[in-house]
Design a protein around this motif. Structure first.
Motif, PDB file in Angstrom:
ATOM      1  N   LEU A  34       0.814  -1.217   0.000  1.00 31.06           N
ATOM      2  CA  LEU A  34       0.000   0.000   0.000  1.00 31.06           C
ATOM      3  C   LEU A  34       0.850   1.271   0.000  1.00 31.06           C
ATOM      4  CD1 LEU A  34      -2.935  -0.998   2.373  1.00 31.06           C
ATOM      5  CD2 LEU A  34      -2.943  -0.882  -0.129  1.00 31.06           C
ATOM      6  N   SER A  35       2.060   1.190   0.544  1.00 30.70           N
ATOM      7  CA  SER A  35       2.915   2.379   0.544  1.00 30.70           C
ATOM      8  C   SER A  35       3.827   2.449  -0.678  1.00 30.70           C
ATOM      9  CB  SER A  35       3.746   2.450   1.827  1.00 30.70           C
ATOM     10  OG  SER A  35       4.639   1.370   1.899  1.00 30.70           O
ATOM     11  N   GLY A  36       4.248   1.304  -1.200  1.00 33.59           N
ATOM     12  CA  GLY A  36       5.203   1.315  -2.307  1.00 33.59           C
ATOM     13  C   GLY A  36       4.733   0.688  -3.600  1.00 33.59           C
ATOM     14  N   GLY A  37       3.533   0.136  -3.598  1.00 39.73           N
ATOM     15  CA  GLY A  37       3.008  -0.489  -4.806  1.00 39.73           C
ATOM     16  C   GLY A  37       3.457  -1.930  -4.964  1.00 39.73           C
ATOM     17  N   LEU A  38       3.049  -2.514  -6.063  1.00 41.09           N
ATOM     18  CA  LEU A  38       3.450  -3.869  -6.424  1.00 41.09           C
ATOM     19  C   LEU A  38       4.585  -3.765  -7.424  1.00 41.09           C
ATOM     20  CD1 LEU A  38      -0.102  -5.402  -6.778  1.00 41.09           C
ATOM     21  CD2 LEU A  38       1.682  -6.285  -5.259  1.00 41.09           C
ATOM     22  N   LYS A  39       5.731  -4.295  -7.061  1.00 38.13           N
ATOM     23  CA  LYS A  39       6.921  -4.186  -7.903  1.00 38.13           C
ATOM     24  C   LYS A  39       6.930  -5.301  -8.946  1.00 38.13           C
ATOM     25  CE  LYS A  39       8.392  -0.929  -5.205  1.00 38.13           C
ATOM     26  NZ  LYS A  39       7.824   0.360  -5.455  1.00 38.13           N
ATOM     27  N   ASP A 120      -5.388 -16.275 -16.284  1.00 31.12           N
ATOM     28  CA  ASP A 120      -4.301 -15.589 -15.598  1.00 31.12           C
ATOM     29  C   ASP A 120      -3.786 -14.447 -16.449  1.00 31.12           C
ATOM     30  OD1 ASP A 120      -4.379 -17.138 -13.397  1.00 31.12           O
ATOM     31  OD2 ASP A 120      -2.684 -18.395 -13.933  1.00 31.12           O
ATOM     32  N   LEU A 121      -3.575 -13.320 -15.805  1.00 34.46           N
ATOM     33  CA  LEU A 121      -3.126 -12.119 -16.484  1.00 34.46           C
ATOM     34  C   LEU A 121      -1.873 -11.581 -15.823  1.00 34.46           C
ATOM     35  CD1 LEU A 121      -6.637 -10.419 -16.649  1.00 34.46           C
ATOM     36  CD2 LEU A 121      -5.477 -11.665 -18.485  1.00 34.46           C
ATOM     37  N   GLN A 122      -1.251 -10.644 -16.501  1.00 37.32           N
ATOM     38  CA  GLN A 122      -0.054 -10.003 -15.970  1.00 37.32           C
ATOM     39  C   GLN A 122      -0.065  -8.549 -16.408  1.00 37.32           C
ATOM     40  OE1 GLN A 122       3.520 -11.668 -17.533  1.00 37.32           O
ATOM     41  NE2 GLN A 122       4.816 -10.180 -16.551  1.00 37.32           N
ATOM     42  N   TYR A 123       0.256  -7.664 -15.489  1.00 36.78           N
ATOM     43  CA  TYR A 123       0.487  -6.268 -15.838  1.00 36.78           C
ATOM     44  C   TYR A 123       1.981  -6.132 -16.063  1.00 36.78           C
ATOM     45  CZ  TYR A 123       0.782  -1.260 -15.804  1.00 36.78           C
ATOM     46  OH  TYR A 123       1.044   0.035 -16.172  1.00 36.78           O
ATOM     47  N   VAL A 124       2.369  -5.653 -17.231  1.00 37.39           N
ATOM     48  CA  VAL A 124       3.784  -5.482 -17.543  1.00 37.39           C
ATOM     49  C   VAL A 124       4.254  -4.178 -16.902  1.00 37.39           C
ATOM     50  CG1 VAL A 124       5.489  -5.223 -19.370  1.00 37.39           C
ATOM     51  CG2 VAL A 124       3.550  -6.778 -19.689  1.00 37.39           C
ATOM     52  N   GLY A 125       5.109  -4.325 -15.915  1.00 37.66           N
ATOM     53  CA  GLY A 125       5.605  -3.181 -15.169  1.00 37.66           C
ATOM     54  C   GLY A 125       5.167  -3.255 -13.717  1.00 37.66           C
ATOM     55  N   SER A 126       5.471  -2.221 -12.969  1.00 35.88           N
ATOM     56  CA  SER A 126       5.077  -2.130 -11.557  1.00 35.88           C
ATOM     57  C   SER A 126       3.736  -1.418 -11.447  1.00 35.88           C
ATOM     58  CB  SER A 126       6.131  -1.368 -10.760  1.00 35.88           C
ATOM     59  OG  SER A 126       7.350  -2.084 -10.752  1.00 35.88           O
ATOM     60  N   ILE A 127       3.029  -1.669 -10.357  1.00 34.48           N
ATOM     61  CA  ILE A 127       1.719  -1.057 -10.120  1.00 34.48           C
ATOM     62  C   ILE A 127       1.855  -0.073  -8.966  1.00 34.48           C
ATOM     63  CG2 ILE A 127      -0.644  -1.510  -9.358  1.00 34.48           C
ATOM     64  CD1 ILE A 127      -0.477  -4.161 -10.899  1.00 34.48           C
ATOM     65  N   PRO A 128       1.571   1.203  -9.202  1.00 37.12           N
ATOM     66  CA  PRO A 128       1.727   2.204  -8.146  1.00 37.12           C
ATOM     67  C   PRO A 128       0.661   2.050  -7.050  1.00 37.12           C
ATOM     68  CG  PRO A 128       0.799   3.231 -10.098  1.00 37.12           C
ATOM     69  CD  PRO A 128       1.116   1.801 -10.468  1.00 37.12           C
ATOM     70  N   PRO A 129       0.968   2.507  -5.834  1.00 42.63           N
ATOM     71  CA  PRO A 129       0.043   2.329  -4.712  1.00 42.63           C
ATOM     72  C   PRO A 129      -1.310   2.987  -4.917  1.00 42.63           C
ATOM     73  CG  PRO A 129       1.918   3.707  -4.069  1.00 42.63           C
ATOM     74  CD  PRO A 129       2.210   3.170  -5.426  1.00 42.63           C
ATOM     75  N   GLU A 130      -1.371   4.063  -5.689  1.00 46.32           N
ATOM     76  CA  GLU A 130      -2.671   4.743  -5.851  1.00 46.32           C
ATOM     77  C   GLU A 130      -3.674   3.923  -6.658  1.00 46.32           C
ATOM     78  OE1 GLU A 130       0.381   6.692  -8.618  1.00 46.32           O
ATOM     79  OE2 GLU A 130       0.310   6.168  -6.503  1.00 46.32           O
ATOM     80  N   TRP A 131      -3.245   2.861  -7.306  1.00 45.37           N
ATOM     81  CA  TRP A 131      -4.169   1.976  -8.037  1.00 45.37           C
ATOM     82  C   TRP A 131      -4.689   0.848  -7.148  1.00 45.37           C
ATOM     83  CZ3 TRP A 131      -1.281   0.613 -13.232  1.00 45.37           C
ATOM     84  CH2 TRP A 131      -1.009   1.794 -13.938  1.00 45.37           C
ATOM     85  N   ILE A 132      -4.203   0.746  -5.922  1.00 47.36           N
ATOM     86  CA  ILE A 132      -4.429  -0.437  -5.081  1.00 47.36           C
ATOM     87  C   ILE A 132      -5.306  -0.112  -3.883  1.00 47.36           C
ATOM     88  CG2 ILE A 132      -3.267  -2.218  -3.707  1.00 47.36           C
ATOM     89  CD1 ILE A 132      -0.705  -1.574  -5.362  1.00 47.36           C
TER      90      ILE A 132
END
Length: 136
Positions: A34-39, A120-132
């Motif tokens: 929640l603070s750093g996103g999904l890397k 099953d899916l994948q997001y290419v890249g990191s996901i920022p915390p504001e999306w979570i």
């Protein structure tokens, strides 16, 4: 690409609205997510490219969180062991809701290798915390 997955991705991208997907994790990870996103991972575990694994439903995300929990408990990563998880164990599982902006929807791709889950899916890249946000 799997026909049902192609249909799902087409449906999710057909309107100019956020794409809502899910990610299963363990309670110990939630604060840092929640603070750093999904890397983005390094392309392991069937990933087509470095990114974050996502699921179209909370139930599918829960499947992957259970696999992670089995590993944490030192049990084989096999869904045949799910029935050995106690209610106490299951309290470790958290499902995250991921709202991917419509302009980022093209970064959602099919996971190259799926362990029996067709969507099953994948997001290419990191996901920022504001999306979570936390679903459960």
């Amino acid at each position: 690409m799997n026909k049902s997955l192609k249909t799902l991705l087409e449906y999710l991208m057909e309107e100019e609205r956020p794409m809502v997907l899910y990610h299963g994790t363990l309670r110990d990870n939630v604060e840092s997510i929640l603070s750093g996103g999904l890397k983005a991972g390094g392309g392991w575990g069937g990933a087509a490219k470095p990114g974050v694994f996502l699921s179209p439903t909370p139930e599918d995300a829960s499947y992957w969180a259970k696999m992670t929990l089995l590993r944490k408990l030192g049990m084989p990563k096999d869904n045949a062991y799910f029935d050995q998880l106690t209610d106490y164990d299951m309290e470790e599982i958290v499902i995250l809701k991921i709202r991917i902006p419509s302009e980022e929807a093209g970064n959602v791709i099919e996971r190259r290798m799926s362990f029996s889950l067709p969507n099953d899916l994948q997001y290419v890249g990191s996901i920022p915390p504001e999306w979570i946000s936390v679903l459960t």
